[in-house]
Scaffold this motif. Structure first.
Motif, PDB file in Angstrom:
ATOM      1  N   GLY A 197      56.454 113.385  70.768  1.00 12.49           N
ATOM      2  CA  GLY A 197      56.428 112.384  69.877  1.00 12.49           C
ATOM      3  C   GLY A 197      58.232 111.806  71.608  1.00 12.49           C
ATOM      4  N   ILE A 198      58.572 112.308  72.133  1.00  6.95           N
ATOM      5  CA  ILE A 198      58.759 111.928  73.451  1.00  6.95           C
ATOM      6  C   ILE A 198      58.213 110.646  73.882  1.00  6.95           C
ATOM      7  N   SER A 199      56.972 111.502  74.483  1.00  7.02           N
ATOM      8  CA  SER A 199      56.152 110.847  75.253  1.00  7.02           C
ATOM      9  C   SER A 199      54.879 109.103  74.437  1.00  7.02           C
ATOM     10  N   TRP A 200      55.590 109.924  73.057  1.00  5.54           N
ATOM     11  CA  TRP A 200      54.460 108.477  72.580  1.00  5.54           C
ATOM     12  C   TRP A 200      56.246 107.735  72.259  1.00  5.54           C
ATOM     13  N   THR A 201      57.301 107.837  72.489  1.00  4.29           N
ATOM     14  CA  THR A 201      58.234 107.200  72.262  1.00  4.29           C
ATOM     15  C   THR A 201      58.436 105.992  73.922  1.00  4.29           C
ATOM     16  N   LEU A 202      57.979 106.681  74.683  1.00  9.28           N
ATOM     17  CA  LEU A 202      57.625 106.178  75.752  1.00  9.28           C
ATOM     18  C   LEU A 202      56.740 105.493  75.927  1.00  9.28           C
ATOM     19  N   PHE A 203      55.853 105.983  75.147  1.00  2.00           N
ATOM     20  CA  PHE A 203      54.839 104.207  75.607  1.00  2.00           C
ATOM     21  C   PHE A 203      54.722 103.581  74.279  1.00  2.00           C
ATOM     22  N   TYR A 204      54.969 103.693  73.049  1.00  2.44           N
ATOM     23  CA  TYR A 204      55.525 102.295  72.009  1.00  2.44           C
ATOM     24  C   TYR A 204      56.866 101.519  72.409  1.00  2.44           C
ATOM     25  N   ASP A 205      57.528 102.683  73.016  1.00  2.00           N
ATOM     26  CA  ASP A 205      58.877 101.291  73.301  1.00  2.00           C
ATOM     27  C   ASP A 205      59.075 100.367  74.802  1.00  2.00           C
ATOM     28  N   THR A 206      58.495 100.821  75.409  1.00  2.00           N
ATOM     29  CA  THR A 206      58.048 100.586  76.773  1.00  2.00           C
ATOM     30  C   THR A 206      57.046  99.126  76.271  1.00  2.00           C
ATOM     31  N   ILE A 207      55.994  99.518  75.144  1.00  2.00           N
ATOM     32  CA  ILE A 207      54.983  97.904  74.472  1.00  2.00           C
ATOM     33  C   ILE A 207      56.431  97.141  74.227  1.00  2.00           C
ATOM     34  N   TYR A 208      57.024  97.750  73.614  1.00  2.00           N
ATOM     35  CA  TYR A 208      58.836  96.367  72.664  1.00  2.00           C
ATOM     36  C   TYR A 208      59.723  95.827  74.015  1.00  2.00           C
ATOM     37  N   ALA A 209      59.716  96.947  74.708  1.00  2.00           N
ATOM     38  CA  ALA A 209      60.520  96.487  75.712  1.00  2.00           C
ATOM     39  C   ALA A 209      60.162  95.839  76.702  1.00  2.00           C
ATOM     40  N   HIS A 210      58.842  94.858  76.550  1.00  2.00           N
ATOM     41  CA  HIS A 210      58.422  93.787  77.347  1.00  2.00           C
ATOM     42  C   HIS A 210      58.175  92.354  76.781  1.00  2.00           C
ATOM     43  N   GLN A 211      59.336  92.332  75.752  1.00  2.00           N
ATOM     44  CA  GLN A 211      59.341  91.929  74.422  1.00  2.00           C
ATOM     45  C   GLN A 211      60.736  90.261  75.383  1.00  2.00           C
TER      46      GLN A 211
END
Length: 314
Positions: A197-211
């Protein structure tokens, strides 16, 4: 406590959300402070909890208490995600006032006073504690321990380029809590799913942070999106592959029956396919797409939760 006009909205909330459309006007600032107008965060906090219930049922057996754990996790996700967002907005109110996407949030826009925000934080935490205390002692202790992660997360972007790690540590804690709530103990499967789950969070929140990379650079806020830059696609592939691998190891650690293994593998395959689909559509310059991809992770995590639940019931 200031009362906004009914038409006042938050810029980064989905258009036509239920808070803006249906909630009483006097409730809207508080619901916005809790991000009730953006339920994706609640889903991303809740789904690891449901993973934990499913894994516990495979390792042990289904119990009637699991139904209550599912309900408590849902209530807890709503309340503690709201409390976490309130705390985040309290600590980030000056940063939020300087960023176009966030300056319309309740605190920087004046919809809510700082004193009112602290009071709302206390209310949500008290209600969350009432829900938590209906579970066993192991779950209660894990729930209390999670507060340290929640408290630290808003400050992480001030001192590390990896604040998404702290978000992952907090958002996936529910795997451990829900698993322990089932039988009072932990298991390697739960720990491996937590790491996944931590790795999954790194995945989706990196996408989010690009905004927010441009605004973050101006105000000095760190993120993996700023750190990775043009290399982000390679990092996303690494995070996705790691999440899938660790989740597969968690499933193997449960020692499932052939029928259970088939259902769980179906969930893992769907999860992997969804992450691959997101990577293929990733465009750091398209904020609308970035937000849509981030929100789509509800479906990826929900598919895993459903398949684990079915496997646990076989």
């Amino acid at each position: 406590m200031q009362r906004p006009a009914p038409t006042q909205t938050v810029l980064d909330a989905p258009r036509g959300n239920w808070v803006d459309q249906r909630a009483p006007a006097s409730w809207r600032p508080w619901l916005r402070l809790s991000r009730a107008d953006r339920p994706i965060g609640t889903w991303l906090l809740l789904l690891p909890c449901w993973w934990g219930v499913g894994l516990a049922m495979i390792v042990d057996r289904p119990r009637w208490i699991d139904l209550w754990i599912v309900v408590v996790c849902a209530l807890g996700a709503i309340l503690m995600r709201g409390a976490g967002c309130t705390w985040n907005d309290i600590t980030d109110r000056e940063f939020d006032a300087r960023v176009a996407r966030t300056r319309s949030r309740p605190l920087p826009s004046g919809q809510v006073t700082l004193r009112g925000a602290y009071g709302w934080l206390a209310v949500q935490m008290a209600l969350g504690a009432l829900a938590l205390f209906t579970l066993n002692a192991a779950a209660v202790l894990l729930g209390i321990a999670s507060l340290a992660l929640v408290a630290v997360y808003p400050f992480a972007k001030r001192f590390t380029w990896w604040p998404q790690v702290f978000l992952g540590l907090a958002f996936n804690w529910g795997v451990l809590l829900a698993f322990a709530a089932h039988g009072g103990t932990l298991h390697p499967a739960a720990v491996l799913a937590y790491a996944a789950g931590i790795s999954w969070t790194l995945f989706y929140d990196t996408i989010y942070a690009h905004q927010d990379t441009e605004d973050d650079a101006l105000i000095g806020v760190k993120s993996t999106a700023r750190l990775f830059g043009a290399a982000t696609p390679r990092w996303l592939l690494t995070f996705a592959a790691t999440a899938v691998l660790l989740l597969g190891l968690a499933l193997a650690a449960t020692r499932p029956t052939p029928a259970q293994a088939g259902l769980a593998t179906l969930g893992l395959a769907g999860f992997a396919a969804h992450l691959w689909w997101q990577m293929r559509r990733f465009d750091p310059d398209d904020n609308d797409r970035l937000l849509a991809l981030f929100r789509s992770n509800r479906d990826a995590g929900l598919w895993v939760a459903l398949c684990l639940a079915l496997a646990g019931l076989v």
